[in-house]
Design an enzyme around this catalytic site. Sequence first.
Site, PDB file in Angstrom:
ATOM      1  N   HIS A 188       1.737  26.224 -26.610  1.00 18.62           N
ATOM      2  CA  HIS A 188       0.864  26.887 -25.652  1.00 18.62           C
ATOM      3  C   HIS A 188      -0.579  26.434 -25.773  1.00 18.62           C
ATOM      4  O   HIS A 188      -1.325  26.463 -24.814  1.00 18.62           O
ATOM      5  CB  HIS A 188       0.998  28.401 -25.760  1.00 18.62           C
ATOM      6  CG  HIS A 188       2.095  28.886 -24.889  1.00 18.62           C
ATOM      7  ND1 HIS A 188       3.343  29.160 -25.362  1.00 18.62           N
ATOM      8  CD2 HIS A 188       2.143  29.048 -23.552  1.00 18.62           C
ATOM      9  CE1 HIS A 188       4.116  29.494 -24.351  1.00 18.62           C
ATOM     10  NE2 HIS A 188       3.422  29.443 -23.240  1.00 18.62           N
ATOM     11  N   GLU A 430      12.612  -6.898   0.569  1.00 15.41           N
ATOM     12  CA  GLU A 430      11.877  -7.780  -0.346  1.00 15.41           C
ATOM     13  C   GLU A 430      12.432  -9.193  -0.341  1.00 15.41           C
ATOM     14  O   GLU A 430      11.999 -10.035  -1.123  1.00 15.41           O
ATOM     15  CB  GLU A 430      11.773  -7.181  -1.759  1.00 15.41           C
ATOM     16  CG  GLU A 430      13.025  -6.621  -2.333  1.00 15.41           C
ATOM     17  CD  GLU A 430      12.814  -5.930  -3.659  1.00 15.41           C
ATOM     18  OE1 GLU A 430      11.703  -5.905  -4.183  1.00 15.41           O
ATOM     19  OE2 GLU A 430      13.805  -5.405  -4.181  1.00 15.41           O
ATOM     20  N   ASP A 454       7.915  -8.886  -4.335  1.00 16.68           N
ATOM     21  CA  ASP A 454       8.981  -9.883  -4.216  1.00 16.68           C
ATOM     22  C   ASP A 454       8.975 -10.549  -2.852  1.00 16.68           C
ATOM     23  O   ASP A 454       9.262 -11.741  -2.744  1.00 16.68           O
ATOM     24  CB  ASP A 454      10.341  -9.227  -4.486  1.00 16.68           C
ATOM     25  CG  ASP A 454      10.608  -9.141  -5.976  1.00 16.68           C
ATOM     26  OD1 ASP A 454      10.342 -10.144  -6.666  1.00 16.68           O
ATOM     27  OD2 ASP A 454      11.042  -8.082  -6.450  1.00 16.68           O
ATOM     28  N   CYS A 501       6.021  -0.238  -0.709  1.00 20.64           N
ATOM     29  CA  CYS A 501       5.850   0.236  -2.086  1.00 20.64           C
ATOM     30  C   CYS A 501       5.401  -0.860  -3.039  1.00 20.64           C
ATOM     31  O   CYS A 501       5.241  -0.620  -4.227  1.00 20.64           O
ATOM     32  CB  CYS A 501       7.117   0.918  -2.589  1.00 20.64           C
ATOM     33  SG  CYS A 501       8.508  -0.201  -2.705  1.00 20.64           S
TER      34      CYS A 501
HETATM   35  C1  PEP Z   1       8.259  -5.200  -5.058  1.00 19.96           C
HETATM   36  O1  PEP Z   1       8.943  -6.207  -5.261  1.00 19.96           O
HETATM   37  O2  PEP Z   1       7.272  -5.174  -4.304  1.00 19.96           O
HETATM   38  C2  PEP Z   1       8.598  -3.943  -5.752  1.00 19.96           C
HETATM   39  C3  PEP Z   1       7.996  -2.807  -5.449  1.00 19.96           C
HETATM   40  O3  PEP Z   1       9.512  -4.019  -6.748  1.00 19.96           O
HETATM   41  P1  PEP Z   1       9.205  -4.584  -8.210  1.00 19.96           P
HETATM   42  O4  PEP Z   1       7.743  -4.859  -8.310  1.00 19.96           O
HETATM   43  O5  PEP Z   1       9.693  -3.563  -9.176  1.00 19.96           O
HETATM   44  O6  PEP Z   1      10.039  -5.838  -8.235  1.00 19.96           O
HETATM   45 MG    MG Z   2      10.854  -6.062  -6.223  1.00 18.79          MG
END
Ligand code: PEP
Ligand code: MG
Length: 543
Positions: A188, A430, A454, A501
């Site tokens: 805590h 990708e 990628d 992403c």
């Molecule tokens: C990407 O390839 O943009 C991706 C988010 O995957 P990683 O970087 O884990 O290959």
């Molecule tokens: Mg990737």
Amino acid sequence: MMKFTGKGVYGAIAIGKIAVFERQGMRVKRVPISDPAAEIERLEAAKAVALTQLGEIYEKALKEVGEANAQIFEIHSMMVEDEDYNDAIAEMIRSQSINAEYAVAMTGENFAEMFASMDDSYMQARAADVKDISNRIIACLANEQGTGELSDEKVILCADDLAPSETVSLDKDKILAFVTANGSANSHTAILARNMNIPAIIGLGEAFLGEVQNGVTAIADGFTGELIVDPDAETLTAYQKKQQEEIEKKLLLQKLNGKENITLDGTRINVFANIGSVDNIGAVLLNDAGGIGLFRSEFLYLEKTDYPTEEEQFRVYKKVLESMASKKVIIRTLDIGADKQADYFHLEKEENPALGLRAIRLCLKRPEIFRTQLRALYRASVYGNLGIMFPMVANEWELQEILALCEQVKEELTAENLPYADVELGIMIETPAAAIISDKLAPMVDFFSVGTNDLTQYTLACDRQNPQIEHFCDTHHEALLRLIEWSAKNAHANGAWIGICGELAADTTLTEAFLRMGIDELSVSPSFVLKVRDTIRKIDLRK
Ligand code: PEP
Ligand code: MG
């Protein structure tokens, strides 16, 4: 300059003078007594005082850290009145004719040891609570206050450990950081420090206490868990800069907290965060991300020496989903191979690993590994708002096989009476192939998420691991942007949504371009969330 490393429990940086916490004498002596009944009466009177004090601490905590966190002091009050605890003390006083202080100290030790030996980390952390109430009763028996006094200057408080009531009783305005030799992240004390927004580091080990002195300058980095004592000028300047950046980030957070990610012309977009482990969730919440757009599940495999079981994975996915409440959590299935290798997979050495047996290719070739992960994911799906996404897809048939496997897994779970929820399924874009045939892939999924790291590598034929060709790796290359735009168009034409992403999602010079393409979500490292959100709110697509 000396450096000690523990565990940071509240991410912030404090720079200031050290004060070593002085506890008033709590050494308890064993004293024979002749009248156990009178001793028990004395104990009862001390307990009454302790209960009054705990009531006051509860009120203070209520104001400073909120009801949920103040509850621990109600629990302390209940512990003071606990029958087993009190019977054990009274029995010791009667049977051994000893003083109440000693009986309380011994019983407190015994109960604390019992808690500490339990398997459950929550129960282990209760050892500190029972010691805390025992010390309080002992202090009341001796008419002492039990907590140290602080000077007027704000300090980095160093202690062997701090009891929850000590933490709350201290004047928050005089504390820059809590630093302790012992303690657990679940205690805590740690929870209260977090809620008092005070940087805290625990578990530095006893040795550090021998090395710190009152009045010496130190840096407490609650992010990394580092305490730097007597820093040199260069380190001090670097940390002052880091501290300033953190302050600016906090101000940005205050400005944006709870606000929508909406452009000046009313276009909305989700800003999510990327994580690699459950430990990153704190940062996701701290930066007020709208969800998790990429959980790189392969780290679960990489940190182990054998395949994580269905149960192990289920527990991790459940925790992430529960921690994010109803917010979207997109978990990417295993993306191992290429630069991410684990010996126990016994993968053959490849000439061109980035073009080899990685990610979904491996999962489709070794369906037993894939099925275990899918079962864990579907089982966890009832605990939140899950999306599953598949990396490195390049062919329609791959996606057909993936979807068939998902159906099989759901049938298996139904046959076993194991519940699962509706889950959004998506693929990463990708490979250039996936982007180019995105019109064919989009009708088969709920969403796309562009992995620009990628996609850049494969579109521009630039090895992402090779620093020598960084110059050729133009992440703003028109070919790449056209592939993203084409994928967005095809996603929307087929009722799917599209996010980004890869690292490019955090490139705020492209945010407007992404909005114009109709990108629905940007998922970035937690530390970039606020910057991207701030950028979005300044964009006007009418111009
Ligand atoms: C990407 O390839 O943009 C991706 C988010 O995957 P990683 O970087 O884990 O290959
Ligand atoms: Mg990737």
